[in-house]
Scaffold this motif. Structure first.
Motif, mmCIF file in Angstrom:
data_model
loop_
_atom_site.group_PDB
_atom_site.id
_atom_site.type_symbol
_atom_site.label_atom_id
_atom_site.label_comp_id
_atom_site.label_asym_id
_atom_site.label_seq_id
_atom_site.Cartn_x
_atom_site.Cartn_y
_atom_site.Cartn_z
ATOM 1 N N TYR A 1 55.713 -6.464 30.408
ATOM 2 C CA TYR A 1 54.552 -6.753 29.565
ATOM 3 C C TYR A 1 53.221 -6.809 30.306
ATOM 4 O O TYR A 1 52.172 -6.683 29.689
ATOM 5 C CB TYR A 1 54.771 -8.074 28.814
ATOM 6 C CG TYR A 1 55.945 -8.013 27.879
ATOM 7 C CD1 TYR A 1 55.884 -7.252 26.712
ATOM 8 C CD2 TYR A 1 57.118 -8.680 28.163
ATOM 9 C CE1 TYR A 1 56.965 -7.163 25.853
ATOM 10 C CE2 TYR A 1 58.210 -8.625 27.303
ATOM 11 C CZ TYR A 1 58.126 -7.861 26.159
ATOM 12 O OH TYR A 1 59.199 -7.778 25.311
ATOM 13 N N MET A 2 53.227 -7.024 31.622
ATOM 14 C CA MET A 2 51.986 -7.072 32.406
ATOM 15 C C MET A 2 52.166 -6.307 33.708
ATOM 16 O O MET A 2 52.172 -6.898 34.789
ATOM 17 C CB MET A 2 51.617 -8.530 32.709
ATOM 18 C CG MET A 2 51.358 -9.368 31.502
ATOM 19 S SD MET A 2 50.934 -11.031 32.050
ATOM 20 C CE MET A 2 51.361 -11.968 30.614
ATOM 21 N N PRO A 3 52.303 -4.985 33.637
ATOM 22 C CA PRO A 3 52.585 -4.214 34.851
ATOM 23 C C PRO A 3 51.476 -4.288 35.901
ATOM 24 O O PRO A 3 51.753 -4.244 37.097
ATOM 25 C CB PRO A 3 52.776 -2.781 34.343
ATOM 26 C CG PRO A 3 52.266 -2.764 32.959
ATOM 27 C CD PRO A 3 52.290 -4.153 32.442
ATOM 28 N N SER A 4 50.215 -4.421 35.457
ATOM 29 C CA SER A 4 49.126 -4.487 36.448
ATOM 30 C C SER A 4 49.219 -5.774 37.270
ATOM 31 O O SER A 4 49.042 -5.757 38.486
ATOM 32 C CB SER A 4 47.762 -4.400 35.760
ATOM 33 O OG SER A 4 47.599 -5.467 34.845
ATOM 34 N N LEU A 5 49.521 -6.892 36.617
ATOM 35 C CA LEU A 5 49.698 -8.159 37.332
ATOM 36 C C LEU A 5 50.942 -8.091 38.210
ATOM 37 O O LEU A 5 50.928 -8.547 39.357
ATOM 38 C CB LEU A 5 49.807 -9.328 36.356
ATOM 39 C CG LEU A 5 50.023 -10.717 36.961
ATOM 40 C CD1 LEU A 5 48.889 -11.084 37.909
ATOM 41 C CD2 LEU A 5 50.167 -11.758 35.871
ATOM 42 N N TYR A 6 52.008 -7.494 37.695
ATOM 43 C CA TYR A 6 53.248 -7.336 38.462
ATOM 44 C C TYR A 6 52.974 -6.558 39.750
ATOM 45 O O TYR A 6 53.425 -6.941 40.831
ATOM 46 C CB TYR A 6 54.289 -6.609 37.602
ATOM 47 C CG TYR A 6 55.547 -6.240 38.340
ATOM 48 C CD1 TYR A 6 56.540 -7.182 38.571
ATOM 49 C CD2 TYR A 6 55.743 -4.938 38.827
ATOM 50 C CE1 TYR A 6 57.699 -6.850 39.264
ATOM 51 C CE2 TYR A 6 56.887 -4.602 39.511
ATOM 52 C CZ TYR A 6 57.872 -5.558 39.724
ATOM 53 O OH TYR A 6 59.005 -5.223 40.414
ATOM 54 N N ASN A 7 52.200 -5.470 39.656
ATOM 55 C CA ASN A 7 51.888 -4.653 40.834
ATOM 56 C C ASN A 7 50.954 -5.379 41.799
ATOM 57 O O ASN A 7 51.094 -5.245 43.016
ATOM 58 C CB ASN A 7 51.271 -3.315 40.409
ATOM 59 C CG ASN A 7 52.285 -2.429 39.714
ATOM 60 O OD1 ASN A 7 53.474 -2.481 40.004
ATOM 61 N ND2 ASN A 7 51.818 -1.627 38.775
ATOM 62 N N SER A 8 49.991 -6.142 41.265
ATOM 63 C CA SER A 8 49.045 -6.826 42.153
ATOM 64 C C SER A 8 49.704 -7.979 42.907
ATOM 65 O O SER A 8 49.308 -8.299 44.015
ATOM 66 C CB SER A 8 47.830 -7.322 41.367
ATOM 67 O OG SER A 8 48.206 -8.310 40.447
ATOM 68 N N LEU A 9 50.712 -8.616 42.294
ATOM 69 C CA LEU A 9 51.409 -9.708 42.984
ATOM 70 C C LEU A 9 52.322 -9.177 44.084
ATOM 71 O O LEU A 9 52.553 -9.852 45.081
ATOM 72 C CB LEU A 9 52.209 -10.554 41.992
ATOM 73 C CG LEU A 9 51.382 -11.412 41.041
ATOM 74 C CD1 LEU A 9 52.273 -12.077 40.011
ATOM 75 C CD2 LEU A 9 50.571 -12.438 41.782
ATOM 76 N N GLY A 10 52.848 -7.991 43.879
ATOM 77 C CA GLY A 10 53.652 -7.344 44.909
ATOM 78 C C GLY A 10 54.820 -8.187 45.398
ATOM 79 O O GLY A 10 55.578 -8.740 44.612
ATOM 80 N N ILE A 11 54.928 -8.313 46.715
ATOM 81 C CA ILE A 11 56.038 -9.018 47.350
ATOM 82 C C ILE A 11 55.998 -10.517 47.081
ATOM 83 O O ILE A 11 57.016 -11.209 47.180
ATOM 84 C CB ILE A 11 56.070 -8.726 48.870
ATOM 85 C CG1 ILE A 11 57.338 -9.282 49.543
ATOM 86 C CG2 ILE A 11 54.840 -9.313 49.546
ATOM 87 C CD1 ILE A 11 58.587 -8.601 49.133
#
Length: 198
Positions: free
Chosen positions: A97-107
């Protein structure tokens, strides 16, 4: 009386007993994800969710399963497994649901599993309950939510401090991690003022 007691637990978890700035738990994401405000808020929101859910699950598991069966020594292992499952749930939801946040949080998102602030909250509420008979399930949940909000407050404040540092003329020997650690220590010292003078 009970409402004021819950409010005092909540405010103490944010200000005087801040798990990041007072107990120094959760320093890895505090230093790693606090460069940008949106990632700091996103990470903190995920940590709040995991802290409250982890406390909601681990408290009854400890008191109604581990303690009653004489398996208290398994507490840390069981808690880590529960927290890992909850983090996987958060990761799946954010990815969908929030791929941009998922990618920015990363590891740092999977690292919530080993975030000692989350584990610390679940362990310390059990300790408090054993020390104070009036400290029950609701108090544990309020403390967990307050600890998560305290994590959010510390992340947002430090994110602002770090954005200001980027615009400053810093000596070459202090650039990078050294000035970040100095700034973190100053933010932590400022929170000591909430405890008052002993």
């Amino acid at each position: 009386m009970r409402a004021s007691h819950l409010v005092s637990i909540f405010l103490a978890a944010i200000l005087t007993e801040n798990y990041t700035l007072n107990k120094f738990l959760g320093i890895c994401p505090f230093l790693g994800v606090s460069k940008k405000l949106n990632t700091a808020v996103g990470m903190s929101s995920a940590v709040i969710f995991v802290m409250v859910l982890a406390t909601a699950v681990t408290w009854p598991v400890y008191f109604y399963l581990l303690l009653s069966k004489g398996l208290e020594y398994m507490q840390t292992l069981v808690y880590i497994l529960i927290i890992a499952g909850l983090v996987q749930l958060v990761e799946i939801v954010l990815k969908k649901y929030m791929p941009s946040l998922y990618n920015s949080l990363g590891i740092y998102l999977p690292l919530i599993t080993t975030n000692c602030a989350v584990l610390g909250v679940t362990l310390l509420v059990v300790e408090r309950q054993q020390a104070d008979a009036n400290y029950g399930y609701i108090e544990a949940l309020v403390n967990a939510f307050g600890a998560g909000v305290g994590f959010l407050v510390s992340m947002v404040i430090f994110s602002g401090v770090r954005s200001r540092i980027e615009n400053c003329d810093i000596p070459e020997s202090l650039k990078g991690l050294p000035i970040t650690l100095i700034a973190a220590s100053l933010v932590a010292v400022s929170f000591l003022g909430f405890s008052g003078i002993a």
